[in-house]
Design a protein around this motif. Sequence first.
Motif, PDB file in Angstrom:
ATOM      1  N   LEU A 101      19.928 -18.786 -92.872  1.00  0.00           N
ATOM      2  CA  LEU A 101      20.625 -19.456 -91.767  1.00  0.00           C
ATOM      3  C   LEU A 101      20.292 -18.900 -90.374  1.00  0.00           C
ATOM      4  O   LEU A 101      19.992 -19.664 -89.462  1.00  0.00           O
ATOM      5  CB  LEU A 101      22.138 -19.412 -92.001  1.00  0.00           C
ATOM      6  N   PRO A 102      20.333 -17.572 -90.172  1.00  0.00           N
ATOM      7  CA  PRO A 102      20.063 -17.069 -88.820  1.00  0.00           C
ATOM      8  C   PRO A 102      18.589 -16.823 -88.543  1.00  0.00           C
ATOM      9  O   PRO A 102      18.229 -16.434 -87.426  1.00  0.00           O
ATOM     10  CB  PRO A 102      20.821 -15.730 -88.792  1.00  0.00           C
ATOM     11  N   GLU A 103      17.712 -17.047 -89.517  1.00  0.00           N
ATOM     12  CA  GLU A 103      16.331 -16.574 -89.447  1.00  0.00           C
ATOM     13  C   GLU A 103      15.537 -17.145 -88.285  1.00  0.00           C
ATOM     14  O   GLU A 103      14.732 -16.450 -87.663  1.00  0.00           O
ATOM     15  CB  GLU A 103      15.612 -16.877 -90.770  1.00  0.00           C
ATOM     16  N   ALA A 104      15.736 -18.420 -87.979  1.00  0.00           N
ATOM     17  CA  ALA A 104      14.926 -19.077 -86.952  1.00  0.00           C
ATOM     18  C   ALA A 104      15.620 -19.144 -85.594  1.00  0.00           C
ATOM     19  O   ALA A 104      15.080 -19.757 -84.662  1.00  0.00           O
ATOM     20  CB  ALA A 104      14.561 -20.491 -87.415  1.00  0.00           C
ATOM     21  N   LEU A 105      16.781 -18.537 -85.460  1.00  0.00           N
ATOM     22  CA  LEU A 105      17.558 -18.712 -84.233  1.00  0.00           C
ATOM     23  C   LEU A 105      16.933 -18.026 -83.025  1.00  0.00           C
ATOM     24  O   LEU A 105      16.883 -18.601 -81.936  1.00  0.00           O
ATOM     25  CB  LEU A 105      18.983 -18.188 -84.432  1.00  0.00           C
ATOM     26  N   VAL A 113      27.110 -11.313 -89.864  1.00  0.00           N
ATOM     27  CA  VAL A 113      28.213 -11.987 -89.152  1.00  0.00           C
ATOM     28  C   VAL A 113      28.548 -11.228 -87.874  1.00  0.00           C
ATOM     29  O   VAL A 113      28.725 -11.813 -86.798  1.00  0.00           O
ATOM     30  CB  VAL A 113      29.454 -12.099 -90.058  1.00  0.00           C
ATOM     31  N   LEU A 114      28.641  -9.898 -87.980  1.00  0.00           N
ATOM     32  CA  LEU A 114      28.905  -9.066 -86.806  1.00  0.00           C
ATOM     33  C   LEU A 114      27.836  -9.277 -85.746  1.00  0.00           C
ATOM     34  O   LEU A 114      28.144  -9.422 -84.551  1.00  0.00           O
ATOM     35  CB  LEU A 114      28.955  -7.594 -87.224  1.00  0.00           C
ATOM     36  N   ALA A 115      26.574  -9.313 -86.169  1.00  0.00           N
ATOM     37  CA  ALA A 115      25.474  -9.456 -85.216  1.00  0.00           C
ATOM     38  C   ALA A 115      25.499 -10.818 -84.524  1.00  0.00           C
ATOM     39  O   ALA A 115      25.330 -10.909 -83.300  1.00  0.00           O
ATOM     40  CB  ALA A 115      24.149  -9.252 -85.935  1.00  0.00           C
ATOM     41  N   LEU A 138      30.180 -18.577 -87.726  1.00  0.00           N
ATOM     42  CA  LEU A 138      31.348 -19.029 -88.482  1.00  0.00           C
ATOM     43  C   LEU A 138      30.950 -19.501 -89.880  1.00  0.00           C
ATOM     44  O   LEU A 138      31.656 -19.237 -90.856  1.00  0.00           O
ATOM     45  CB  LEU A 138      32.058 -20.152 -87.722  1.00  0.00           C
ATOM     46  N   VAL A 139      29.820 -20.202 -89.962  1.00  0.00           N
ATOM     47  CA  VAL A 139      29.333 -20.618 -91.278  1.00  0.00           C
ATOM     48  C   VAL A 139      28.994 -19.395 -92.124  1.00  0.00           C
ATOM     49  O   VAL A 139      29.334 -19.327 -93.311  1.00  0.00           O
ATOM     50  CB  VAL A 139      28.092 -21.523 -91.130  1.00  0.00           C
ATOM     51  N   ALA A 196      30.379 -15.377 -96.355  1.00  0.00           N
ATOM     52  CA  ALA A 196      30.755 -14.001 -96.687  1.00  0.00           C
ATOM     53  C   ALA A 196      32.043 -13.961 -97.503  1.00  0.00           C
ATOM     54  O   ALA A 196      32.158 -13.185 -98.466  1.00  0.00           O
ATOM     55  CB  ALA A 196      30.917 -13.178 -95.402  1.00  0.00           C
ATOM     56  N   MET A 197      33.002 -14.792 -97.136  1.00  0.00           N
ATOM     57  CA  MET A 197      34.275 -14.790 -97.864  1.00  0.00           C
ATOM     58  C   MET A 197      34.114 -15.336 -99.277  1.00  0.00           C
ATOM     59  O   MET A 197      34.689 -14.802-100.240  1.00  0.00           O
ATOM     60  CB  MET A 197      35.315 -15.600 -97.072  1.00  0.00           C
TER      61      MET A 197
END
Length: 419
Positions: free
Chosen positions: A31-35, A93-95, A176-177, A182-183
Amino acid sequence: MAHEQTHAGVLRAGTPAATPQVILGFLAIGLPEALLGASWPAMGAGVGAPLVAVVGIAAVIAAGCAAAAIYAEPVVRRVGSGRTVDMGVALTVLALSGFSFAPHYWALLVFALPYGIGSGMLVVALNAYVAVRSANAHITWLHATSAFGALVGHTVLGWIIANGADWRWAYRTIGLVQLALAMVLAAGTRRWHDRLSPAQIARLGETPYAQGDWRHDMRRPHAVHALMAMPAAVAVLVLLFAATSVEQTTMLWASSYMVHAGGMSIHTAGVYANLFFVGLVAGSVVAGVVALRVRDVWMVAGGIAVLIGGVALMVVPVAGLWRALTAPVLLGVGCAPIAPAVVHAIPRLFGAASTPAMIGVQTAAVSMATLVSPVLFAWVERAAGSMHALPWYLLVFTVIALAAYACVLRVVRLHALGE
């Protein structure tokens, strides 16, 4: 792998790839890889940083990922794969949250570190967990999930910015996603079991120089120099480094190549860049089907062959937009089967006991390729004075991957890479 029944509480070989938690874990990787690359023009302007400053953030992420990958093995052995995955997702998530609120460039550097560490822990824990339990097809489809996550993240970012929202909202949305993932993961990973039966470990140790590994204490740490002394270890690292260099350089520079070397408009070039992700996802899905009947050794060979075809298509002087639009798809398809096939082969090449440490070292090599190769191309492009150097740059790394693959074949019998 044989589908052997183990003692109570231990998953059968080949089954865990189907669990929702494992699938969501691989989605969380992508998910965050290409941001960062896609958002940096707006992001850099938002914090008053020049275009080149993205290299600093990428360097911190890569360093954190490499360090976490190398030192993840003791964490996995102490707290288990499931809890390591939980910690990795929590750090990302923190990052992402930190990026979305960062007022200055230095704050982005600070939050880049937990992103890199979390990403490294996630990759090692998940790949080591599935490598000793799952068929190549399952691992390939799991990597497709990561590629799909990157495509979704890239698309969401583009949609939010195109609709006039600040880049910070894109990071908050993905954050948020990621928090939701994570939950869900935390609720299920406590049921993961890392133990393997003696039969499973023995089955994974049937290669000529790894057959004794299963007798080792599974809690024993593995020194990097000892891992690198194993036959084919260095060649496998070079293979992954080269394949990742092709993937990451294409991901970062494909749009610029088509604007400056192909005469595309900026809007069309943005669509062009997304085609690589489409090829990566589609290639992973197709490769998973092929892997049901084809051994790892041929999956790697097929991926390299498609990469050569994609690069050749970029340099062939044929008119028409179809050529420009087909090349990134082929590059994505070519990259798709290589890493999953290597992950699946690790316990069969080096033994089950060495798998977490070996995957950690390989993840570190991939992290270095992610940082070094795209930046190195910037220097090559400046020296050549033209973006036309991109296909030849990709060809060099493809040839290196082919040479490394040939070295692996010389060291290891062909059947050692199969199921």
